[in-house]
Design an enzyme around this catalytic site. Structure first.
Site, mmCIF file in Angstrom:
data_model
loop_
_atom_site.group_PDB
_atom_site.id
_atom_site.type_symbol
_atom_site.label_atom_id
_atom_site.label_comp_id
_atom_site.label_asym_id
_atom_site.label_seq_id
_atom_site.Cartn_x
_atom_site.Cartn_y
_atom_site.Cartn_z
ATOM 1 N N GLY A 158 0.797 -1.230 0.000
ATOM 2 C CA GLY A 158 0.000 0.000 0.000
ATOM 3 C C GLY A 158 0.824 1.272 0.000
ATOM 4 O O GLY A 158 0.316 2.347 -0.337
ATOM 5 N N GLU A 159 2.095 1.144 0.364
ATOM 6 C CA GLU A 159 2.943 2.337 0.477
ATOM 7 C C GLU A 159 3.386 2.821 -0.908
ATOM 8 O O GLU A 159 3.925 2.053 -1.708
ATOM 9 C CB GLU A 159 4.161 2.008 1.342
ATOM 10 C CG GLU A 159 5.001 3.221 1.709
ATOM 11 C CD GLU A 159 6.178 2.829 2.584
ATOM 12 O OE1 GLU A 159 7.241 3.485 2.478
ATOM 13 O OE2 GLU A 159 6.038 1.860 3.354
ATOM 14 N N ALA A 160 3.174 4.124 -1.177
ATOM 15 C CA ALA A 160 3.442 4.686 -2.509
ATOM 16 C C ALA A 160 4.899 4.529 -2.918
ATOM 17 O O ALA A 160 5.194 4.218 -4.084
ATOM 18 C CB ALA A 160 3.039 6.154 -2.536
ATOM 19 N N ILE A 163 5.598 0.995 -4.074
ATOM 20 C CA ILE A 163 5.022 0.766 -5.405
ATOM 21 C C ILE A 163 5.884 1.410 -6.475
ATOM 22 O O ILE A 163 6.138 0.824 -7.535
ATOM 23 C CB ILE A 163 3.584 1.312 -5.468
ATOM 24 C CG1 ILE A 163 2.687 0.533 -4.499
ATOM 25 C CG2 ILE A 163 3.028 1.218 -6.887
ATOM 26 C CD1 ILE A 163 1.284 1.087 -4.374
#
Length: 398
Positions: A158-160, A163
């Protein structure tokens, strides 16, 4: 007259010196008998050790498998601690290549945990990410096909920032496999994100304003180092996503590690098709005298079930694949093995294999699978008699 000593009879006509010599001889005899008995005991001990050597190796293998299972569980709870446990127990080498391969195989691993580990910013984790991607072959795949393969091998964190690192690494790998498709890795990176967002927009029921192919094309103008990508390429990507959304791995607690708890063996193998002779990668689980195979590790239901009753196993050579073995019915080579499989439309049908040919990744894994399957195979004399009778009847009708 005959005298007796503690060692036996001593003639009375012997001189003291002769008596002494006789006693010495008898003592030496006792010593030799004791030496012989000692040698016998040592030979028996060595023989026992040799006989138990195979069992010892089997115990070592079982212990190794238990430690590996424990390491996977630790990884699923805390990826870094799990990797450290496997390294400390000499089950995994402390190299980015070996760890990348371990994550790529994904046997018994939580897809979310894989994504979290690969997304870490440590230099070593980034090396593992690149090693992981080197195992993905994207040559001659369009971008959507490559993304389907990539995004199925783990669950995006979930961490930008995580990603971002993972998609950057993906873009580099894709461009190396498909030189000339894009002007730069930046183009691939941007378009990959656009495709992922398109997937969400088209298939998320909460998104009411569904983008058209014209809007998707317009949104991606000028991203190819200032130039436009071919409109046909963008249309094909749009149609592919519209017709089939990405399959995102789910770790919902109902996966195979719970459904098939504590199997005899599990892992990825290649299976040769029945009617269509193509090789397909399947996740196999051996438990309760049956061999189950799945398309993905997260599937709730198996694609096929092979009861091992009355089957035999043998090593075979194949011109196309290494490390092969076969399941077959002895003395009935034309008889279809009693098994079942699930068709694409969900129907469960009888299998049509007269043999199952399987390829393992390595020679060692082939031997381990064969030994495990041999141990699981059971015999039913009634079934054997029935099969012989069926064959006899069929021959009469010729």
């Amino acid at each position: 007259m005959v005298l007796k000593s503690e060692d036996g009879v001593v003639p009375d006509d012997l001189s003291p010196e002769e008596r002494h010599q006789l006693e010495s001889i008898r003592r030496r005899k006792q010593e030799l008998l004791q030496d012989i008995q000692r040698l016998k005991d040592e030979i028996a001990e060595v023989t026992t050790e040799i006989e138990s050597l195979g069992l010892t190796e089997e115990r070592k293998s079982m212990q190794r498998n238990k430690q590996m299972a424990m390491g996977r569980k630790k990884f699923n709870m805390d990826p870094k601690k799990g990797i450290r446990f496997l390294i400390d127990n000499f089950l995994l080498k402390n190299t980015s290549t070996d760890i990348g391969q371990f994550l790529y195989k994904g046997e018994g691993l939580n897809k979310t945990a894989i994504g979290d580990y690969l997304g870490e910013r440590d230099d070593f984790n980034i090396q593992v990410l690149h090693a992981f991607l080197e195992l993905h072959e994207f040559s001659d795949l369009n971008l959507v096909q490559a993304l389907r393969q990539f995004l199925w091998s783990f669950r995006l964190p979930g961490e930008a920032q995580k990603i971002d690192r993972m998609m950057e690494a993906f873009a580099r790998r894709y461009c190396r496999c498909n030189c000339g498709v894009f002007q730069s890795t930046d183009t691939c990176y941007v378009l990959s994100f656009a495709v992922i967002m398109l997937n969400t927009s088209l298939h998320n029921p909460n998104v009411k304003d569904k983008p058209s192919v014209q809007r998707f094309t317009a949104m991606n103008r000028g991203i190819n180092d200032g130039g436009d990508l071919p409109e046909e390429l963008l249309r094909n990507l749009y149609d592919s996503i519209k017709n089939e959304p990405f399959k995102i791995p789910e770790d919902d607690g109902n996966d195979l590690t719970h459904t098939f708890f504590n199997p005899d063996r599990e892992g990825w193998l290649l299976k040769l098709g029945g009617r269509v002779k193509t090789w397909k990668r399947r996740w196999f689980i051996l438990t309760d005298n049956c061999l189950y195979y799945f398309e993905y590790t997260t599937d709730k239901e198996p694609r096929g079930i092979i009861p091992l009753e009355n089957l035999n196993i043998r090593e075979v050579d194949d011109s196309k694949k290494p490390n092969c073995f076969e399941l077959f019915i002895s003395d009935h080579k034309d008889q279809v093995i009693k098994a079942c499989k699930t068709e694409a439309d969900g129907r469960v049908v009888e299998g049509n294999h007269t043999f199952y040919r399987i390829s393992a990744p390595t020679a060692e894994e082939k031997d381990e699978w064969m030994n495990s399957i041999k141990a699981a195979i059971s015999k039913d004399p009634f079934y054997e008699m029935l099969a012989t009778r069926k064959k006899k009847v069929s021959l009469k009708g010729l």
